[in-house]
Design a protein around this motif. Structure first.
Motif, PDB file in Angstrom:
ATOM      1  N   LYS A 118      -5.617  -5.772   9.583  1.00 52.92           N
ATOM      2  CA  LYS A 118      -6.654  -5.934   8.562  1.00 52.92           C
ATOM      3  C   LYS A 118      -7.521  -7.160   8.858  1.00 52.92           C
ATOM      4  O   LYS A 118      -8.756  -7.120   8.725  1.00 52.92           O
TER       5      LYS A 118
ATOM      6  N   ARG B 101      -9.543  -9.707   3.093  1.00 51.18           N
ATOM      7  CA  ARG B 101      -9.567  -9.795   1.633  1.00 51.18           C
ATOM      8  C   ARG B 101      -8.970  -8.568   0.962  1.00 51.18           C
ATOM      9  O   ARG B 101      -8.647  -8.606  -0.231  1.00 51.18           O
ATOM     10  N   GLU B 102      -8.833  -7.488   1.698  1.00 48.55           N
ATOM     11  CA  GLU B 102      -8.230  -6.280   1.128  1.00 48.55           C
ATOM     12  C   GLU B 102      -6.708  -6.392   1.022  1.00 48.55           C
ATOM     13  O   GLU B 102      -6.069  -5.580   0.349  1.00 48.55           O
ATOM     14  N   VAL B 103      -6.140  -7.368   1.702  1.00 49.82           N
ATOM     15  CA  VAL B 103      -4.688  -7.558   1.704  1.00 49.82           C
ATOM     16  C   VAL B 103      -4.291  -8.417   0.514  1.00 49.82           C
ATOM     17  O   VAL B 103      -4.821  -9.518   0.336  1.00 49.82           O
ATOM     18  N   HIS B 104      -3.368  -7.928  -0.288  1.00 51.44           N
ATOM     19  CA  HIS B 104      -2.873  -8.675  -1.444  1.00 51.44           C
ATOM     20  C   HIS B 104      -2.240  -9.986  -0.970  1.00 51.44           C
ATOM     21  O   HIS B 104      -1.549 -10.029   0.048  1.00 51.44           O
TER      22      HIS B 104
ATOM     23  N   GLU C 219      -5.585   1.469  10.986  1.00 50.93           N
ATOM     24  CA  GLU C 219      -5.181   0.288  10.228  1.00 50.93           C
ATOM     25  C   GLU C 219      -3.983   0.596   9.332  1.00 50.93           C
ATOM     26  O   GLU C 219      -3.253  -0.304   8.923  1.00 50.93           O
TER      27      GLU C 219
ATOM     28  N   PRO D  14       0.833  -1.218   0.000  1.00 52.92           N
ATOM     29  CA  PRO D  14       0.000   0.000   0.000  1.00 52.92           C
ATOM     30  C   PRO D  14       0.863   1.260   0.000  1.00 52.92           C
ATOM     31  O   PRO D  14       1.937   1.286   0.604  1.00 52.92           O
TER      32      PRO D  14
ATOM     33  N   LYS E 172     -11.108  -7.313   7.357  1.00 53.90           N
ATOM     34  CA  LYS E 172     -10.785  -6.830   6.013  1.00 53.90           C
ATOM     35  C   LYS E 172      -9.637  -7.623   5.391  1.00 53.90           C
ATOM     36  O   LYS E 172      -8.856  -7.097   4.598  1.00 53.90           O
TER      37      LYS E 172
ATOM     38  N   TYR F 118       0.302  -4.816   9.532  1.00 56.52           N
ATOM     39  CA  TYR F 118      -0.725  -4.479   8.546  1.00 56.52           C
ATOM     40  C   TYR F 118      -1.692  -5.650   8.314  1.00 56.52           C
ATOM     41  O   TYR F 118      -2.922  -5.464   8.359  1.00 56.52           O
TER      42      TYR F 118
END
Length: 487
Positions: A451, A458-461, A418, A153, A456, A447
């Motif tokens: 998350k 699924r927001e993490v690559h 976050e 990010p 969240k 991070y």
């Protein structure tokens, strides 16, 4: 920083700018709102801020013994260090077009000298460095290394730049002797102190303090060549002081005119490595060797990643998505530098965060590397002359650049925990553990955990999940080795 050029008083390039000649167009000097004068000053500043490696690397590797009690020759180490730095810095400039110099990596050379070499012969240890570099090149060719960098990010990339800024400022304070470690015998939990005894004493510290004030004053007045002017001026002051007073020690480099200006290079260490020899060393298991390679790859992988992102951000070269220009080529050249360092027995060569000194002088292209690399090449013959710059004269540049890189902190959204918490850990852990890699690892782990805790995940690559898992192994390497019976 993403908007660093605005902070430095120069607008960020808004579109293509026609070069005045072929060299200008090739390096995109005008397009990046730079000039050849700035590139030359930047290249000089980077060299003088890095030149200590010509002294320090031979000291670190030369003081270590391999499993059989053998040591490496200091003169040969100096030659190998200068040669690899010269060649790979020029290649990075031409191939990657970034003001990013390379040389033997501090930290990595200590691992090689005091962790790897005692387990095997020197040629086997350097063979592992070559192997590590080849593996990194494979990761680049497959696109994995570049993909990991793109998966980070943007706020974490900015935090990496800030952390590096604090880290190199701390390096400057420590190298100059302004800050020192309190001896364990002192029975105190305070790790560092002012000066060597809790107060500032001696002429070398005065040179450093005057250098910091001079550098900051010149920067505040927007003087062109501020950092380089400070380095040269304080070196002259140091030479005068050293000739008129009785200074017990300046550290690694004494500012005095050498007895001889030219010395003959000794290339005796070149090619002295065994690629797979470590796997045949008696008393060492394959698992131990694999773990050593893993540690070297991980350290080099993320240390370079942080440096490339931080330097590119400070130069204002990241695009709107926070991506580094020519990233694939830059990462491949860096991997090739590790191979070259091992093949020359000078330890793994890597990108240097001290390149920020050149960026602070206005360098924005690989043309600056031609200057830096050229001076490293000259150092093959003129090492006695080019290493008279004491750390106390060069270290103020690191402090000043630390300030410049610190300004990126305003780009981070501190109201979003976050992002803010991982960013804080990234920034804090780098200087506190004296490692770029550790800071990145702490930020990554925080991070993904935060998350996940917020639902969240699924927001993490997925690559960040994989990198974080590797960092978990990296931080827990000691209990893992114990569990596997290799310790």
């Amino acid at each position: 920083m993403i908007k660093s050029q605005k902070a430095h008083g120069r607008p960020k390039p808004s579109g293509p700018v026609a070069g005045t000649n072929a060299v200008d167009r090739f390096f995109r000097v005008s397009q990046r709102q730079s000039t050849f004068g700035r590139e030359v000053r930047g290249g000089l500043a980077t060299f003088f801020t890095m030149a200590y490696i010509l002294v320090l690397n031979p000291i670190i590797l030369g003081s270590a013994k391999d499993k059989y009690g053998e040591t490496l020759d200091a003169v040969q180490l100096t030659t190998a260090t200068a040669l690899v730095a010269a060649v790979m810095t020029v290649i990075m400039g031409v191939g990657g077009n970034l003001p990013l110099a390379l040389a033997a990596g501090l930290g990595l050379n200590a691992v090689v000298g005091f962790q790897v070499a005692p387990l095997m012969s020197w040629d086997d240890a350097m063979g592992l460095i070559v192997l590590e570099g080849l593996l990194i090149c494979v990761l680049v060719v497959t696109g994995l290394r570049e993909a990991v960098m793109h998966a980070i990010p943007r706020p974490l990339k900015q935090a990496i730049g800030v952390g590096i800024g604090l880290f190199i400022a701390f390096i400057g304070f420590v190298d100059a002797g302004f800050v020192s470690r309190i001896p364990d015998a002192a029975n105190t939990t305070v790790p560092v102190q002012l000066g060597g005894i809790g107060t500032l004493t001696g002429w070398p510290i005065l040179v450093f303090c005057l250098g910091v004030l001079l550098t900051m004053g010149l920067l505040a007045r927007r003087v062109k060549g501020a950092i380089l002017i400070s380095i040269v001026t304080m070196t002259i002051v140091a030479i005068v002081i050293n000739s008129l007073t009785d200074v017990k020690s300046w550290g690694l480099t004494t500012p005095e005119w050498p007895d001889k200006v030219v010395d003959t290079p000794d290339f005796g260490l070149l090619g002295d490595f065994s690629l797979f020899g470590a796997f045949n060393e008696p008393g060492i298991g394959v698992i131990t060797v694999v773990l050593l390679v893993f540690t070297l790859v991980l350290s080099d992988f993320f240390d370079t990643m942080g440096t490339v992102v931080g330097i590119s951000a400070e130069a204002g070269l990241l695009d709107e998505d926070g991506k580094v220009p020519n990233l694939g080529r830059v990462l491949f050249i860096d991997g090739a530098a590790a191979v070259a360092g091992g093949a020359a027995s000078s330890s793994s060569a890597t990108s240097y965060i001290e390149s920020a000194a050149g960026v602070g002088e206005g360098a924005r292209t690989g043309f600056a590397n031609l200057v830096t690399g050229g001076l490293f090449a000259l150092a093959l013959l003129f090492t006695p002359l080019l290493t008279i710059v004491p750390l106390q004269a060069a270290a103020p540049a690191l402090v000043a650049v630390g300030f410049l890189m610190m300004t990126q902190v305003k780009q981070i959204d501190w109201d979003r925990y976050e992002i803010a918490i991982p960013a804080f850990l990234t920034i804090a852990v780098m200087p506190f553990t004296y490692s770029v890699t550790n800071g990145i690892g702490a930020g990554f782990l925080a991070y993904v955990v935060i998350k996940a805790a917020l639902g969240k995940a699924r927001e993490v690559h997925w690559l960040l999940w994989g990198a974080s898992a590797l960092f978990l192994v990296y931080f827990a390497i000691d209990p893992i080795e114990q569990a596997l019976g290799v310790k």
